[in-house]
Design a protein around this motif. Structure first.
Motif, short mmCIF file in Angstrom:
data_model
loop_
_atom_site.label_atom_id
_atom_site.label_comp_id
_atom_site.label_asym_id
_atom_site.label_seq_id
_atom_site.Cartn_x
_atom_site.Cartn_y
_atom_site.Cartn_z
N TYR A 70 0.81 -1.30 0.03
CA TYR A 70 0.03 -0.04 -0.05
C TYR A 70 0.91 1.24 -0.14
N ARG A 71 2.24 1.09 -0.21
CA ARG A 71 3.01 2.58 -0.26
C ARG A 71 2.77 2.99 -1.36
N ASN A 72 2.92 4.31 -1.18
CA ASN A 72 2.91 5.27 -2.52
C ASN A 72 1.64 5.33 -3.27
N THR A 73 0.54 5.02 -2.60
CA THR A 73 -0.81 4.81 -3.16
C THR A 73 -1.30 6.05 -2.99
N GLN A 74 -2.52 6.65 -3.98
CA GLN A 74 -3.15 7.82 -3.59
C GLN A 74 -3.95 7.83 -2.49
N LEU A 75 -4.19 6.80 -1.80
CA LEU A 75 -4.93 6.53 -0.65
C LEU A 75 -3.94 7.22 0.89
N GLY A 76 -2.79 7.37 0.52
CA GLY A 76 -2.00 7.70 1.52
C GLY A 76 -1.38 6.48 2.34
N ASP A 77 -0.93 6.64 3.61
CA ASP A 77 -0.17 5.51 4.34
C ASP A 77 -1.24 4.70 5.03
#
Length: 128
Positions: A70-77
């Motif tokens: 999930y790193r570097n997604t547009q969802l955040g951390d």
């Protein structure tokens, strides 16, 4: 992974204190885990000690690896995982080498956010 009730007493006390403060009487249980161990920190007195902690931990420890997905997604951390069940909820938080899952009765969704933030802080301090 083995069941291990040996958790730092200070960390255990802090986890119980934070969860009781945020969740109150809806708190059912608290379980701390690492890649190698799992131990129940708290179990509400009206519940039976029948959960397969090692089995749960095998599933929940996948969170150590999935955080990188999930790193570097547009969802955040990544912050926490919340699972809904017929009779309550399970919230999993992982910070560094520590994880904790907390089971609760039903409660307002905003309290899950508060619980997750508080647990990340406690686990971050434990990793330092």
């Amino acid at each position: 992974m083995e069941e291990d009730s040996e958790i730092d007493p200070g960390l255990a006390d802090e986890l119980v204190s934070v969860c009781r403060t945020v969740v109150g009487d809806e708190l059912r249980s608290i379980t701390h885990f690492t890649e190698d161990t799992v131990g129940q920190v708290y179990l509400r007195s009206d519940l039976e000690r029948t959960a397969d902690l090692v089995g749960f931990a095998e599933h929940e420890r996948m969170g150590f690896r999935s955080q990188s997905a999930y790193r570097n997604t547009q969802l955040g951390d990544y912050e926490a995982t919340i699972r809904m069940f017929e009779q309550g909820f399970l919230t999993r938080v992982i910070q560094g080498g520590h994880g904790v899952w907390v089971t609760t009765d039903s409660m307002d969704i905003n309290r899950f956010e508060e619980l997750s933030a508080a647990l990340k802080s406690v686990l971050g301090d434990a990793d330092a």
